[in-house]
Design a protein around this motif. Structure first.
Motif, PDB file in Angstrom:
ATOM      1  N   CYS A  15       0.272  -1.374  -0.363  1.00 31.14           N
ATOM      2  CA  CYS A  15      -0.151  -0.060   0.120  1.00 31.14           C
ATOM      3  C   CYS A  15       0.873   1.345  -0.130  1.00 31.14           C
ATOM      4  CB  CYS A  15      -1.188   0.258   1.024  1.00 31.14           C
ATOM      5  SG  CYS A  15      -2.248  -1.743   1.297  1.00 31.14           S
ATOM      6  N   THR A  16       0.166   2.315  -0.439  1.00 31.55           N
ATOM      7  CA  THR A  16       0.986   3.654  -0.541  1.00 31.55           C
ATOM      8  C   THR A  16      -0.124   4.350  -0.925  1.00 31.55           C
ATOM      9  OG1 THR A  16       2.808   5.023  -1.716  1.00 31.55           O
ATOM     10  CG2 THR A  16       1.516   4.019  -2.818  1.00 31.55           C
ATOM     11  N   SER A  17      -0.060   5.825   0.287  1.00 25.60           N
ATOM     12  CA  SER A  17      -0.688   6.924  -0.498  1.00 25.60           C
ATOM     13  C   SER A  17      -0.636   8.189  -0.721  1.00 25.60           C
ATOM     14  CB  SER A  17      -1.297   7.290   1.060  1.00 25.60           C
ATOM     15  OG  SER A  17      -0.517   8.167   2.092  1.00 25.60           O
ATOM     16  N   LEU A  18       1.213   7.732  -1.600  1.00 23.54           N
ATOM     17  CA  LEU A  18       1.781   8.956  -2.368  1.00 23.54           C
ATOM     18  C   LEU A  18       0.522   9.275  -3.367  1.00 23.54           C
ATOM     19  CD1 LEU A  18       3.871  10.759  -2.295  1.00 23.54           C
ATOM     20  CD2 LEU A  18       5.579   8.966  -3.492  1.00 23.54           C
ATOM     21  N   ALA A  19       0.193  10.694  -3.458  1.00 21.58           N
ATOM     22  CA  ALA A  19      -0.972  11.136  -4.570  1.00 21.58           C
ATOM     23  C   ALA A  19       0.178  11.397  -6.017  1.00 21.58           C
ATOM     24  CB  ALA A  19      -0.999  11.967  -3.917  1.00 21.58           C
ATOM     25  N   LYS A  20       1.428  11.257  -5.275  1.00 23.97           N
ATOM     26  CA  LYS A  20       1.897  12.242  -7.214  1.00 23.97           C
ATOM     27  C   LYS A  20       2.018  10.643  -8.346  1.00 23.97           C
ATOM     28  CE  LYS A  20       6.444  12.846  -5.239  1.00 23.97           C
ATOM     29  NZ  LYS A  20       8.068  13.321  -4.542  1.00 23.97           N
ATOM     30  N   GLN A  51     -11.470  13.556  -6.154  1.00 26.82           N
ATOM     31  CA  GLN A  51     -11.659  14.533  -7.095  1.00 26.82           C
ATOM     32  C   GLN A  51     -11.100  13.815  -8.973  1.00 26.82           C
ATOM     33  OE1 GLN A  51     -14.407  16.635  -6.520  1.00 26.82           O
ATOM     34  NE2 GLN A  51     -14.348  15.821  -4.621  1.00 26.82           N
ATOM     35  N   ASP A  52      -9.718  13.557  -8.905  1.00 28.33           N
ATOM     36  CA  ASP A  52      -9.575  13.022 -10.128  1.00 28.33           C
ATOM     37  C   ASP A  52      -9.666  11.805 -10.988  1.00 28.33           C
ATOM     38  OD1 ASP A  52      -7.406  12.261  -8.771  1.00 28.33           O
ATOM     39  OD2 ASP A  52      -6.130  13.773  -9.740  1.00 28.33           O
ATOM     40  N   GLN A  53     -10.253  10.815 -10.161  1.00 28.90           N
ATOM     41  CA  GLN A  53      -9.972   9.558  -9.899  1.00 28.90           C
ATOM     42  C   GLN A  53      -9.113   9.272 -10.344  1.00 28.90           C
ATOM     43  OE1 GLN A  53     -13.442   8.271 -10.139  1.00 28.90           O
ATOM     44  NE2 GLN A  53     -14.037  10.220 -10.459  1.00 28.90           N
ATOM     45  N   GLN A  54      -7.921   9.444  -9.526  1.00 24.48           N
ATOM     46  CA  GLN A  54      -6.506   9.087  -9.216  1.00 24.48           C
ATOM     47  C   GLN A  54      -6.504   9.029  -7.752  1.00 24.48           C
ATOM     48  OE1 GLN A  54      -4.329   8.074 -10.935  1.00 24.48           O
ATOM     49  NE2 GLN A  54      -5.513   7.929 -13.153  1.00 24.48           N
ATOM     50  N   PRO A  55      -7.264   8.338  -6.668  1.00 24.35           N
ATOM     51  CA  PRO A  55      -6.697   8.153  -5.835  1.00 24.35           C
ATOM     52  C   PRO A  55      -5.653   8.422  -5.281  1.00 24.35           C
ATOM     53  CG  PRO A  55      -7.841   6.499  -5.696  1.00 24.35           C
ATOM     54  CD  PRO A  55      -7.967   7.055  -7.022  1.00 24.35           C
ATOM     55  N   PRO A  56      -5.748   8.749  -3.662  1.00 26.42           N
ATOM     56  CA  PRO A  56      -3.455   8.426  -3.172  1.00 26.42           C
ATOM     57  C   PRO A  56      -3.488   7.392  -2.491  1.00 26.42           C
ATOM     58  CG  PRO A  56      -4.813  10.340  -1.960  1.00 26.42           C
ATOM     59  CD  PRO A  56      -6.051   9.885  -3.583  1.00 26.42           C
ATOM     60  N   LEU A  57      -4.573   6.838  -2.875  1.00 26.26           N
ATOM     61  CA  LEU A  57      -4.122   5.317  -1.569  1.00 26.26           C
ATOM     62  C   LEU A  57      -4.653   4.156  -2.826  1.00 26.26           C
ATOM     63  CD1 LEU A  57      -4.104   3.355   1.078  1.00 26.26           C
ATOM     64  CD2 LEU A  57      -6.832   3.810   0.795  1.00 26.26           C
ATOM     65  N   LYS A  58      -3.239   3.569  -2.859  1.00 22.15           N
ATOM     66  CA  LYS A  58      -2.784   2.347  -3.807  1.00 22.15           C
ATOM     67  C   LYS A  58      -2.958   0.931  -3.351  1.00 22.15           C
ATOM     68  CE  LYS A  58      -1.080   5.863  -6.593  1.00 22.15           C
ATOM     69  NZ  LYS A  58      -1.568   7.087  -5.855  1.00 22.15           N
ATOM     70  N   THR A  59      -4.056  -0.080  -2.963  1.00 23.13           N
ATOM     71  CA  THR A  59      -3.105  -1.376  -3.019  1.00 23.13           C
ATOM     72  C   THR A  59      -3.078  -2.309  -3.521  1.00 23.13           C
ATOM     73  OG1 THR A  59      -5.204  -0.663  -1.121  1.00 23.13           O
ATOM     74  CG2 THR A  59      -3.961  -2.865  -0.641  1.00 23.13           C
ATOM     75  N   LEU A  60      -1.928  -2.666  -3.616  1.00 25.96           N
ATOM     76  CA  LEU A  60      -1.771  -3.551  -4.178  1.00 25.96           C
ATOM     77  C   LEU A  60      -1.607  -5.048  -4.017  1.00 25.96           C
ATOM     78  CD1 LEU A  60      -0.795  -4.559  -7.803  1.00 25.96           C
ATOM     79  CD2 LEU A  60       1.218  -3.986  -7.005  1.00 25.96           C
ATOM     80  N   ILE A  61      -2.394  -6.301  -4.263  1.00 26.60           N
ATOM     81  CA  ILE A  61      -1.745  -7.237  -3.831  1.00 26.60           C
ATOM     82  C   ILE A  61      -1.756  -8.941  -4.853  1.00 26.60           C
ATOM     83  CG2 ILE A  61      -3.327  -9.823  -2.740  1.00 26.60           C
ATOM     84  CD1 ILE A  61      -6.154  -7.309  -2.665  1.00 26.60           C
ATOM     85  N   LEU A  62      -0.394  -8.968  -4.264  1.00 26.60           N
ATOM     86  CA  LEU A  62       0.765  -9.990  -5.341  1.00 26.60           C
ATOM     87  C   LEU A  62       0.909 -11.452  -4.841  1.00 26.60           C
ATOM     88  CD1 LEU A  62       4.088  -7.757  -5.463  1.00 26.60           C
ATOM     89  CD2 LEU A  62       2.463  -7.207  -6.825  1.00 26.60           C
ATOM     90  N   GLN A  63       0.928 -12.187  -5.590  1.00 24.93           N
ATOM     91  CA  GLN A  63       0.513 -13.860  -5.447  1.00 24.93           C
ATOM     92  C   GLN A  63       2.118 -13.950  -5.918  1.00 24.93           C
ATOM     93  OE1 GLN A  63      -2.375 -15.347  -3.800  1.00 24.93           O
ATOM     94  NE2 GLN A  63      -3.390 -13.642  -4.074  1.00 24.93           N
ATOM     95  N   LEU A  64       2.397 -14.358  -4.988  1.00 23.13           N
ATOM     96  CA  LEU A  64       3.942 -15.444  -5.086  1.00 23.13           C
ATOM     97  C   LEU A  64       4.464 -16.140  -5.207  1.00 23.13           C
ATOM     98  CD1 LEU A  64       5.680 -12.573  -2.906  1.00 23.13           C
ATOM     99  CD2 LEU A  64       5.512 -12.601  -5.254  1.00 23.13           C
TER     100      LEU A  64
END
Length: 76
Positions: free
Chosen positions: A22-27, A63-76
């Motif tokens: 997870c990250t909340s880096l908006a840029k 507001q711009d459909q680019q949420p700062p919160l990003k979650t990626l689930i990896l199956q290793l």
């Protein structure tokens, strides 16, 4: 050092395990961030069998459909 944190998670997750990043880096866009994480996995020698994006809930509006919160689930 987010890259170092992800790398430690990658090397400590068991084969057939799941790593949630997870990250909340908006840029950074989700596509760019996902590509970074997958590249880090490759550099760490870990094959990602599958990945999923978890879309943030309504309590993380964007507001711009680019949420700062990003979650990626990896199956290793």
């Amino acid at each position: 050092d987010y890259q170092g944190l992800v790398k430690r998670g990658l090397v400590r997750t068991a084969d057939n395990g799941v790593l949630i990043c997870c990250t909340s880096l908006a840029k950074v866009s989700m596509d760019d961030w996902r590509e970074q994480v997958l590249r880090w996995a490759e550099k760490a020698g870990r094959a990602v069998r599958d990945w999923q994006i978890m879309t943030p809930g309504a309590d993380f509006p964007s507001q711009d459909q680019q949420p700062p919160l990003k979650t990626l689930i990896l199956q290793l």
